[in-house]
Design a protein around this motif. Structure first.
Motif, PDB file in Angstrom:
ATOM      1  N   GLY A  26     -50.301  20.826   7.722  1.00  0.00           N
ATOM      2  CA  GLY A  26     -49.514  19.605   7.778  1.00  0.00           C
ATOM      3  C   GLY A  26     -48.124  19.694   7.213  1.00  0.00           C
ATOM      4  N   VAL A  27     -47.515  20.888   7.197  1.00  0.00           N
ATOM      5  CA  VAL A  27     -46.161  21.007   6.676  1.00  0.00           C
ATOM      6  C   VAL A  27     -45.206  21.446   7.784  1.00  0.00           C
ATOM      7  CG1 VAL A  27     -47.047  21.591   4.383  1.00  0.00           C
ATOM      8  CG2 VAL A  27     -46.345  23.427   5.928  1.00  0.00           C
ATOM      9  N   GLY A  28     -43.896  21.249   7.525  1.00  0.00           N
ATOM     10  CA  GLY A  28     -42.884  21.710   8.467  1.00  0.00           C
ATOM     11  C   GLY A  28     -41.987  20.632   9.019  1.00  0.00           C
ATOM     12  N   ASP A  29     -42.072  19.402   8.494  1.00  0.00           N
ATOM     13  CA  ASP A  29     -41.273  18.331   9.081  1.00  0.00           C
ATOM     14  C   ASP A  29     -39.795  18.445   8.745  1.00  0.00           C
ATOM     15  OD1 ASP A  29     -42.053  17.729   6.449  1.00  0.00           O
ATOM     16  OD2 ASP A  29     -41.816  15.578   6.736  1.00  0.00           O
ATOM     17  N   ALA A  30     -39.446  18.889   7.516  1.00  0.00           N
ATOM     18  CA  ALA A  30     -38.028  19.000   7.162  1.00  0.00           C
ATOM     19  C   ALA A  30     -37.344  20.068   8.008  1.00  0.00           C
ATOM     20  CB  ALA A  30     -37.864  19.316   5.681  1.00  0.00           C
ATOM     21  N   VAL A  31     -37.966  21.241   8.095  1.00  0.00           N
ATOM     22  CA  VAL A  31     -37.431  22.312   8.933  1.00  0.00           C
ATOM     23  C   VAL A  31     -38.432  23.458   8.959  1.00  0.00           C
ATOM     24  CG1 VAL A  31     -36.168  23.474   7.054  1.00  0.00           C
ATOM     25  CG2 VAL A  31     -35.389  23.751   9.418  1.00  0.00           C
ATOM     26  N   ILE A  32     -38.493  24.124  10.082  1.00  0.00           N
ATOM     27  CA  ILE A  32     -39.149  25.431  10.153  1.00  0.00           C
ATOM     28  C   ILE A  32     -38.018  26.436   9.968  1.00  0.00           C
ATOM     29  CG2 ILE A  32     -40.458  27.039  11.572  1.00  0.00           C
ATOM     30  CD1 ILE A  32     -41.615  24.517  12.999  1.00  0.00           C
ATOM     31  N   GLY A  33     -37.926  26.984   8.770  1.00  0.00           N
ATOM     32  CA  GLY A  33     -36.774  27.803   8.410  1.00  0.00           C
ATOM     33  C   GLY A  33     -37.165  29.214   8.065  1.00  0.00           C
ATOM     34  N   ILE A  34     -36.560  30.161   8.747  1.00  0.00           N
ATOM     35  CA  ILE A  34     -36.910  31.574   8.577  1.00  0.00           C
ATOM     36  C   ILE A  34     -35.713  32.346   8.031  1.00  0.00           C
ATOM     37  CG2 ILE A  34     -37.577  33.698   9.794  1.00  0.00           C
ATOM     38  CD1 ILE A  34     -39.102  31.937  11.749  1.00  0.00           C
ATOM     39  N   ASN A  35     -35.945  33.084   6.946  1.00  0.00           N
ATOM     40  CA  ASN A  35     -34.961  34.043   6.436  1.00  0.00           C
ATOM     41  C   ASN A  35     -35.199  35.365   7.147  1.00  0.00           C
ATOM     42  OD1 ASN A  35     -35.968  32.256   3.933  1.00  0.00           O
ATOM     43  ND2 ASN A  35     -33.781  32.681   3.702  1.00  0.00           N
ATOM     44  N   PRO A  36     -34.325  35.770   8.051  1.00  0.00           N
ATOM     45  CA  PRO A  36     -34.566  37.032   8.756  1.00  0.00           C
ATOM     46  C   PRO A  36     -34.423  38.230   7.825  1.00  0.00           C
ATOM     47  CG  PRO A  36     -32.376  36.218   9.263  1.00  0.00           C
ATOM     48  CD  PRO A  36     -33.049  35.145   8.442  1.00  0.00           C
ATOM     49  N   HIS A  43     -45.679  22.245  22.423  1.00  0.00           N
ATOM     50  CA  HIS A  43     -46.551  21.287  21.740  1.00  0.00           C
ATOM     51  C   HIS A  43     -45.846  19.968  21.430  1.00  0.00           C
ATOM     52  CE1 HIS A  43     -49.578  24.417  21.406  1.00  0.00           C
ATOM     53  NE2 HIS A  43     -48.649  25.233  20.948  1.00  0.00           N
ATOM     54  N   ASP A  44     -44.658  19.769  22.008  1.00  0.00           N
ATOM     55  CA  ASP A  44     -43.929  18.511  21.866  1.00  0.00           C
ATOM     56  C   ASP A  44     -43.830  18.106  20.392  1.00  0.00           C
ATOM     57  OD1 ASP A  44     -42.495  16.300  22.717  1.00  0.00           O
ATOM     58  OD2 ASP A  44     -44.290  15.072  23.023  1.00  0.00           O
ATOM     59  N   MET A  45     -43.336  19.022  19.567  1.00  0.00           N
ATOM     60  CA  MET A  45     -43.278  18.821  18.122  1.00  0.00           C
ATOM     61  C   MET A  45     -41.939  18.202  17.715  1.00  0.00           C
ATOM     62  SD  MET A  45     -44.818  22.600  17.245  1.00  0.00           S
ATOM     63  CE  MET A  45     -44.217  22.582  15.561  1.00  0.00           C
ATOM     64  N   PRO A  46     -41.952  17.101  16.958  1.00  0.00           N
ATOM     65  CA  PRO A  46     -40.703  16.484  16.502  1.00  0.00           C
ATOM     66  C   PRO A  46     -40.183  17.171  15.238  1.00  0.00           C
ATOM     67  CG  PRO A  46     -42.551  15.160  15.772  1.00  0.00           C
ATOM     68  CD  PRO A  46     -43.132  16.315  16.560  1.00  0.00           C
ATOM     69  N   ALA A  81     -42.646  12.904   7.192  1.00  0.00           N
ATOM     70  CA  ALA A  81     -41.770  12.078   8.016  1.00  0.00           C
ATOM     71  C   ALA A  81     -42.610  11.347   9.060  1.00  0.00           C
ATOM     72  CB  ALA A  81     -40.720  12.954   8.699  1.00  0.00           C
ATOM     73  N   PRO A  82     -42.300  10.082   9.345  1.00  0.00           N
ATOM     74  CA  PRO A  82     -43.175   9.299  10.229  1.00  0.00           C
ATOM     75  C   PRO A  82     -43.366   9.908  11.618  1.00  0.00           C
ATOM     76  CG  PRO A  82     -41.088   8.142   9.789  1.00  0.00           C
ATOM     77  CD  PRO A  82     -41.169   9.282   8.829  1.00  0.00           C
ATOM     78  N   GLU A  83     -42.309  10.484  12.187  1.00  0.00           N
ATOM     79  CA  GLU A  83     -42.441  11.092  13.517  1.00  0.00           C
ATOM     80  C   GLU A  83     -43.394  12.291  13.473  1.00  0.00           C
ATOM     81  OE1 GLU A  83     -38.156   9.556  12.996  1.00  0.00           O
ATOM     82  OE2 GLU A  83     -39.608  10.722  11.808  1.00  0.00           O
ATOM     83  N   PHE A  84     -43.316  13.064  12.386  1.00  0.00           N
ATOM     84  CA  PHE A  84     -44.170  14.242  12.242  1.00  0.00           C
ATOM     85  C   PHE A  84     -45.611  13.818  11.960  1.00  0.00           C
ATOM     86  CE2 PHE A  84     -45.779  17.951   9.751  1.00  0.00           C
ATOM     87  CZ  PHE A  84     -45.575  18.940  10.694  1.00  0.00           C
ATOM     88  N   GLU A  85     -45.790  12.784  11.151  1.00  0.00           N
ATOM     89  CA  GLU A  85     -47.145  12.303  10.869  1.00  0.00           C
ATOM     90  C   GLU A  85     -47.812  11.786  12.143  1.00  0.00           C
ATOM     91  OE1 GLU A  85     -48.224   8.600   8.519  1.00  0.00           O
ATOM     92  OE2 GLU A  85     -48.683  10.171   7.045  1.00  0.00           O
TER      93      GLU A  85
END
Length: 461
Positions: free
Chosen positions: A184-194, A216-219, A425-429
């Motif tokens: 259930g995490v990842g609403d702020a950002v999916i952020g990757i340090n390459p 997956h139509d993820m907001p 975040a409501p959209e992510f929930e």
């Protein structure tokens, strides 16, 4: 201008404003390393007494770095709003502290001040605050931003899902991403340090993340935390860039050490806006900061590390970011020695960033050679959540295998949602519910259904 005060029969003289600010700071290994810290606790108390009686207007009259030699100072001075400053212009630093802690200071009245505040004012008042004060005032403030979902709403706590991989292996990144989404995490950002700055690899990662999002139509929004020049190149080559990332600091010289300038940030901000990829809002920048960044590059100009940190927030504020976070314990014990210093710094950064009008988050973290452990991080995450932090960073198992430091885990967010009653975040929930990840009480299911099929397989040849 020198500042002097008599205390316990002794007169203390502080040669200028930056000397006074440095001596008023809580004990900090970075300031001691730079030779800026108070000589002893009594001098620290004397500096705070002098700072408390200092008129806020003094900060407008006495720049800590000359206007002519530093573009961050010019930004601070040129964008200062006298009308926003007017309600507190008659106050001393101590008066302002008392007002912030009082009933009259609510979210709206504090927010209206932001454009009239200089970083040095904000740093000064934080130095007079205890931990509970930083939490109490931080909780009053709200900064809301949006891209594909809305961050910073009251009662919500965003999360960055950080699925780093030591070789930028796409299936490895996807597996860590799946783990985070199932928790259930990842609403702020999916952020990757390459792991590398290779442009083609970065483009492959961005395409993979965008394909997963669309499938997956993820907001959600994604970000590759590479240097801003690399991101500009990826935009030119048609990569699906959501957010533009950059580490920023509080002096022109320190930013030059990062290979950036205000003009480069402006160029990247405009390039990201022109992509028009947001659906809920248009905040397209993601900045990271951290106490000690200017000192580590010998670009601090004799300013204490916390004041230099707040000057970085003036840089970030100029570009209306979606997210800003302090990577609080990442630079190491040379700057924040132990858990106590890390906890205090994390709360200062959140408090100061919010006062400056920024959507502040935190990477609650430490390096393995610091005098800190996961109990310290538990304390900081609970304090920050009670202080109303916008988002926290999470990594698999609390151990980043690429950057080799300790942070929070995906599971820690479940604790915070349970103990503190915060939500995504409501959209992510809503998306989590649609994917059948939530039970009827809007809690994450203990045994979620088989979901997101094929996510962990390579998506590009």
């Amino acid at each position: 201008m020198s500042h002097r005060i008599s205390l316990f029969g002794e007169t203390y003289v502080f040669s200028d404003l930056k000397h006074l600010l440095a001596c008023a700071s809580p004990q900090r290994s970075g300031d001691e390393l730079a030779g800026l810290a108070a000589r002893d606790p009594v001098e620290r108390v004397a500096a705070r007494e002098a700072l408390a009686s200092l008129p806020l207007t003094q900060f407008l009259a006495e720049p800590v770095i000359p206007y002519e030699t530093d573009e961050v100072t010019r930004l601070i001075v040129d964008t200062h709003d006298p009308a926003a400053f007017a309600p507190i212009s008659h106050m001393t630093v101590g008066d302002w502290r008392d007002w912030l802690l009082g009933y009259d200071a609510d979210a709206a009245s504090i927010s209206r001040l932001a454009a009239g505040l200089t970083p040095e004012m904000v740093a000064a008042v934080s130095k007079l605050m205890r931990v509970q004060d930083l939490v109490a005032v931080g909780r009053k403030m709200s900064v809301v931003t949006a891209f594909r979902n809305t961050q910073g709403l009251s009662g919500c706590l965003g999360t960055r899902l950080q699925p780093n991989h030591p070789t930028d292996d796409l299936p490895g990144i996807a597996a860590a991403l799946l783990d985070g989404l199932l928790l259930g995490v990842g609403d702020a950002v999916i952020g990757i340090n390459p792991a590398s700055d290779h442009i083609a690899t970065g483009i492959d990662i961005l395409h993979m993340l965008d394909e997963i999002r669309q499938r997956h139509d993820m907001p959600v929004q994604s970000c590759l935390l590479t240097h801003i020049t690399g991101t500009l190149t990826m935009i030119e080559r048609g990569a699906p860039v959501d957010l533009v990332f950059q580490s920023v600091a509080g002096t022109e010289k320190a930013n030059a050490g990062f290979g950036i300038s205000l003009s480069l940030l402006k160029e990247a901000h405009q390039a990201a806006l022109e992509l028009n990829r947001g659906t809920t809002g248009s905040n397209v920048m993601y900045f990271e900061t951290g106490q000690g960044a200017a000192l580590s590059s010998n670009a601090h100009h004799g300013i204490d590390q916390q004041t230099a940190e707040v000057r970085a927030y003036a840089v970030a504020r100029a570009f209306s970011p979606l997210l800003v976070n302090t990577v609080v314990g990442f630079i190491g014990p040379e700057y924040l020695y132990d858990g106590k210093q890390i906890i205090r710094a994390g709360l200062e950064d959140h408090f100061c960033g919010k006062l400056m009008g920024l959507p502040m988050g935190c990477d609650v973290c430490y390096t393995n050679h610091a005098e800190a452990d996961q109990d310290d991080m538990d304390s900081l995450m609970l304090l920050l959540t009670n202080a109303g932090v916008n988002f926290l960073i999470t990594v698999p198992g609390g151990d980043d295998v690429m950057l080799s430091y300790q942070s929070l885990s995906y599971h820690d967010m479940l604790t915070l949602r349970s103990v503190c009653g915060v939500r995504a975040a409501p959209e992510f929930e809503t998306w989590l519910d649609r994917m059948a990840f939530l039970d009827p009480r809007r809690r994450l299911k203990v045994n979620p259904p088989q979901a997101l099929p094929g996510l962990a397989r390579p998506l590009r040849d």
